[in-house]
Design a protein around this motif. Structure first.
Motif, short mmCIF file in Angstrom:
data_model
loop_
_atom_site.label_atom_id
_atom_site.label_comp_id
_atom_site.label_asym_id
_atom_site.label_seq_id
_atom_site.Cartn_x
_atom_site.Cartn_y
_atom_site.Cartn_z
N THR A 129 0.84 -1.20 0.00
CA THR A 129 0.00 0.00 0.00
C THR A 129 0.87 1.25 0.00
OG1 THR A 129 -0.11 0.19 2.41
CG2 THR A 129 -1.75 -1.24 1.33
N ALA A 130 0.25 2.38 -0.34
CA ALA A 130 0.98 3.65 -0.33
C ALA A 130 1.53 3.95 1.05
CB ALA A 130 0.04 4.78 -0.79
N MET A 131 0.76 3.63 2.10
CA MET A 131 1.23 3.86 3.47
C MET A 131 2.45 3.00 3.79
SD MET A 131 -0.90 3.64 7.07
CE MET A 131 -1.78 5.17 6.72
N GLN A 132 2.41 1.73 3.38
CA GLN A 132 3.55 0.84 3.63
C GLN A 132 4.78 1.29 2.85
OE1 GLN A 132 1.47 -2.71 2.40
NE2 GLN A 132 1.34 -3.50 4.49
N PHE A 133 4.57 1.76 1.62
CA PHE A 133 5.68 2.23 0.80
C PHE A 133 6.33 3.45 1.43
CE2 PHE A 133 7.59 4.38 -2.89
CZ PHE A 133 8.30 3.33 -3.44
N LEU A 134 5.53 4.40 1.90
CA LEU A 134 6.07 5.59 2.56
C LEU A 134 6.82 5.22 3.83
CD1 LEU A 134 3.18 8.18 2.13
CD2 LEU A 134 5.53 8.44 1.31
N THR A 135 6.30 4.27 4.58
CA THR A 135 6.98 3.83 5.80
C THR A 135 8.35 3.25 5.46
OG1 THR A 135 4.86 3.33 6.86
CG2 THR A 135 6.82 2.33 7.84
N HIS A 136 8.43 2.50 4.38
CA HIS A 136 9.71 1.94 3.95
C HIS A 136 10.72 3.04 3.65
CE1 HIS A 136 12.37 -1.09 2.14
NE2 HIS A 136 12.64 -0.17 1.23
N PHE A 137 10.24 4.16 3.09
CA PHE A 137 11.12 5.29 2.78
C PHE A 137 11.11 6.33 3.90
CE2 PHE A 137 11.28 3.47 -1.41
CZ PHE A 137 12.54 3.84 -1.88
N LEU A 138 10.99 5.85 5.15
CA LEU A 138 11.26 6.61 6.36
C LEU A 138 10.24 7.71 6.66
CD1 LEU A 138 15.14 6.89 5.95
CD2 LEU A 138 13.83 5.09 7.05
N PHE A 139 9.01 7.54 6.18
CA PHE A 139 7.91 8.38 6.63
C PHE A 139 7.04 7.54 7.57
CE2 PHE A 139 8.78 10.72 2.64
CZ PHE A 139 8.80 12.02 3.12
N PRO A 140 7.20 7.69 8.89
CA PRO A 140 6.36 6.91 9.80
C PRO A 140 4.89 7.31 9.66
CG PRO A 140 7.58 8.58 11.01
CD PRO A 140 8.10 8.59 9.60
N PRO A 141 3.96 6.45 10.08
CA PRO A 141 2.53 6.76 9.90
C PRO A 141 2.12 8.13 10.43
CG PRO A 141 2.79 4.48 10.57
CD PRO A 141 4.16 5.09 10.63
N SER A 142 2.69 8.55 11.56
CA SER A 142 2.33 9.87 12.10
C SER A 142 2.76 10.99 11.16
CB SER A 142 2.97 10.06 13.48
OG SER A 142 4.39 9.96 13.39
N ARG A 143 3.93 10.83 10.52
CA ARG A 143 4.42 11.86 9.62
C ARG A 143 3.64 11.87 8.31
NH1 ARG A 143 6.49 16.64 10.37
NH2 ARG A 143 8.37 17.17 9.18
N GLN A 144 3.09 10.74 7.92
CA GLN A 144 2.30 10.67 6.69
C GLN A 144 1.03 11.50 6.77
OE1 GLN A 144 1.62 6.58 5.47
NE2 GLN A 144 3.67 5.97 6.15
N GLN A 145 0.56 11.75 8.00
CA GLN A 145 -0.66 12.54 8.18
C GLN A 145 -0.38 14.03 8.28
OE1 GLN A 145 -3.59 11.07 7.83
NE2 GLN A 145 -2.50 9.11 7.57
N ASP A 146 0.91 14.41 8.25
CA ASP A 146 1.26 15.84 8.30
C ASP A 146 1.02 16.48 6.93
OD1 ASP A 146 1.99 16.13 10.93
OD2 ASP A 146 4.11 15.71 10.59
#
Length: 621
Positions: A410-427
């Motif tokens: 998923t897009a969320m999992q992909f961002l987490t892999h590239f060092l965007f934790p879930p909390s930062r993804q919501q910024d």
């Protein structure tokens, strides 16, 4: 060691984000310190606080009396009307050295210099400024700064802090906008710098060769390592392993304590206060995050056919400017990973834009395969809607990415892999640092699932942790890659051969990575020097017989082939010995005997062929 400054219990927050949590460190005379951290965690903030350009929320910084501090920021600012020489000398503290220049670039003396007739000092400053600027390929000294590109202004700013020679030199990404020759010059310059240096850079070779101490900013805390980058990597692994083991023990103990606290609520009043306090401290430790290794992403790229692209005798030159390509022919192979290197202004980015169809060649053409799907990560920052959330910017590209074999990410999992934790993804994007925006830009390119990646200076503004993930991604990428970069470490990890842009349309194709190319250049220089000495010797010596043999030296490619043949022959001889032993053992089945009997003559033929080639090469000096 004489301490230049001492930082005690420094704390800094921006909005609701804690960046520095009671951190302490010191910088001593002659220390060369590399500061490492992920983008957005406070590197530039810490540098700005030390340089006096920002203030901490709490804590103290004690400077040695009279200490001078000079800082190269990522985005320097100048008076656009000032000339290059005026901009370079603007940081000098000495009145006699504060040289002023007329519009024609003629040397003038400051009032104090005129009063003291200290012309020699002013002239020496001018000469030193011109020497450093020339090393950074800035030669039009009387041009106004306002007409220079952003990269050229960064080089002017670098020259200005180097000529000032402060007691503490702070450099924030100094290798950005420098070509390989400039980087190697700066590397040598800083290795000889006798004063203190605090450096942030993504160039790991540069970091390893310049810095004798590493400080890592992680989870709002500073960790110090007394050694270069290679030493830091080893010790960091030990620290993470010890920390994770401690957190695991704390979590196990916390579960037991929590069970007791819940099971026996009345007993809490009879337990000592220290026991209660210990429980809450244990709770904080148990809730710390562990440093987890990110799994490698083996993403299935889109299908790519055997026809990639063919440059058919392409030529390009700018009006009254340099020649970029001259009758350039190249047939790009499937799964090829090419690096492009060369000085600034030799046409690397122009070549990429012609390949993408953004710039038309003067003659010739690029023929692109029908199955090719480009993914382009450009030097310029992507224009995001800053009011959009990070996760939404990626979801606009795709909700998921295909890993192959029925697996999806998923897009969320992909961002987490590239060092965007879930909390930062919501910024919201406007809250991201410059480096985090570049990382988000990279994610939007990769989420398109291209089969041909073109990366133009991808290492600028990306932190080391992101580069390590990108390197692993490219190593597993089943597609084509072109990388334009001045980062030697990154190029060595990613590419298998180079196009070297030398200017005026001259392009060399080299079969290897950048370090091998440098080794080849050094070998060429040595060979040329020896040949000149040999010719000089022959000129002065007595004539030799015309029939006497002249032996040439191995080329770089032949030397590599010779070394590979030695290893291959040893392997084949070992296999032959094992086969002969097995055939004579009397323990083989009929099928095994047949198989090994067929293999032996093929093995001997291959061994003879390689041995003959090895003998041919061994005859060359």
């Amino acid at each position: 060691m004489n301490p230049y400054l001492d930082i005690q219990q420094l704390t800094k927050s921006i909005g609701d984000r804690l960046l520095l949590d009671s951190v302490s460190m010191s910088i001593g005379e002659g220390q060369h310190i590399g500061l490492i951290a992920r983008n957005g965690t406070g590197k530039s903030t810490l540098l700005n606080i030390i340089a006096g350009r920002d203030e901490a929320d709490s804590g103290d910084i004690v400077f040695q009396r009279g200490l001078t501090v000079g800082m190269l920021e990522q985005t320097p600012t100048f008076d656009p009307a000032a000339t290059v020489l005026q901009a370079v000398t603007s940081r000098l503290k000495s009145e006699t050295a504060a040289v002023l220049y007329s519009e024609e670039g003629q040397l003038l003396l400051s009032p104090m210099a005129m009063a003291s007739a200290d012309y020699e000092e002013a002239a020496a400053v001018e000469l030193r400024a011109k020497q450093i600027l020339s090393q950074l390929h800035i030669t039009r000294f009387s041009d106004p700064v306002g007409i220079l590109s952003g990269g050229q202004q960064k080089r002017v700013a670098l020259a200005s802090v180097l000529i000032a020679a402060p007691d503490l030199l702070i450099l924030d990404e100094p290798t950005n906008h420098l070509d390989l020759g400039m980087i190697e010059w700066l590397e040598q310059y800083l290795r000889r710098y006798t004063k203190a240096l605090l450096l942030v850079t993504h160039d790991r070779y540069f970091l390893d060769r310049v810095c004798s101490h590493i400080i890592e900013l992680d989870d709002c805390t500073l960790y110090a390592y007394k050694g270069n980058y290679a030493y830091y990597l080893a010790k960091r692994e030990e620290r993470i392993a010890a920390t994770n083991a401690g957190i695991a023990r704390a979590r196990n103990l916390y579960r037991k304590e929590l069970e007791w606290m819940r099971r026996m609520p009345q007993a809490r009043g009879h337990k000592s206060r220290s026991r209660k306090e210990a429980f809450y401290e244990l709770e904080q430790q148990a809730r710390r995050r562990t440093e987890e290794r990110t799994a490698r992403l083996e993403i299935k790229s889109g299908y790519i056919g055997s026809k990639i692209f063919e440059a058919e005798y392409v030529s390009k030159a700018w009006d009254n400017g340099p020649v970029i390509l001259r009758d350039f022919y190249y047939n790009f192979a499937r799964y090829e990973k090419m690096g492009i290197v060369g000085d600034n202004g030799t046409g690397k980015s122009t070549f990429i834009k012609m390949l993408l169809g953004e710039i038309a060649p003067d003659s010739g053409r690029f023929v692109i395969g029908e199955t090719v799907k480009f993914g382009y990560f450009s030097q310029s920052e992507m224009a995001f809607d800053t009011q959009m959330k990070v996760i939404d910017a990626v979801r606009r590209i795709a909700e998921t990415i295909d890993l192959g074999g029925g697996r999806r990410l998923t897009a969320m999992q992909f961002l987490t892999h590239f060092l965007f934790p879930p909390s930062r993804q919501q910024d919201y994007i406007y809250k991201l640092s410059g480096g985090e925006r570049r990382r988000l830009q990279l994610c939007t390119v990769l989420m398109q699932n291209p089969n041909f990646l073109i990366l133009d200076e991808p290492t600028n503004d990306l932190d080391i942790a992101t580069l390590q993930i990108l390197e692993e991604y490219l190593a597993d990428f089943r597609g084509c890659v072109i990388v334009v970069s001045h980062d030697r470490y990154f190029m060595d990890r990613v590419v298998d051969h180079l196009l070297v842009f030398k200017g005026e349309g001259q392009i060399d194709d080299f079969p290897g990575n950048y370090s091998q190319y440098r080794e080849w250049l050094e070998l060429q220089d040595t060979t040329e020097t020896q040949d000149k000495e040999s010719r000089a010797t022959r000129t002065n010596a007595k004539p030799i017989d015309e029939g006497s043999s002249r032996r040439r030296r191995m080329t770089f490619k032949e030397r590599k082939e010779y070394e590979a043949l030695e290893a291959d022959i040893a392997t084949l001889e070992a296999e032959k010995a094992a086969l002969e032993t097995a055939l004579c053992s009397g323990t083989l089945s009929v099928d095994e005997l047949t198989e090994k009997s067929k293999r032996l003559p093929l093995l001997e033929a291959e061994l003879d062929e390689k041995s003959m080639r090895w003998l041919e090469l061994s005859e060359i000096e």
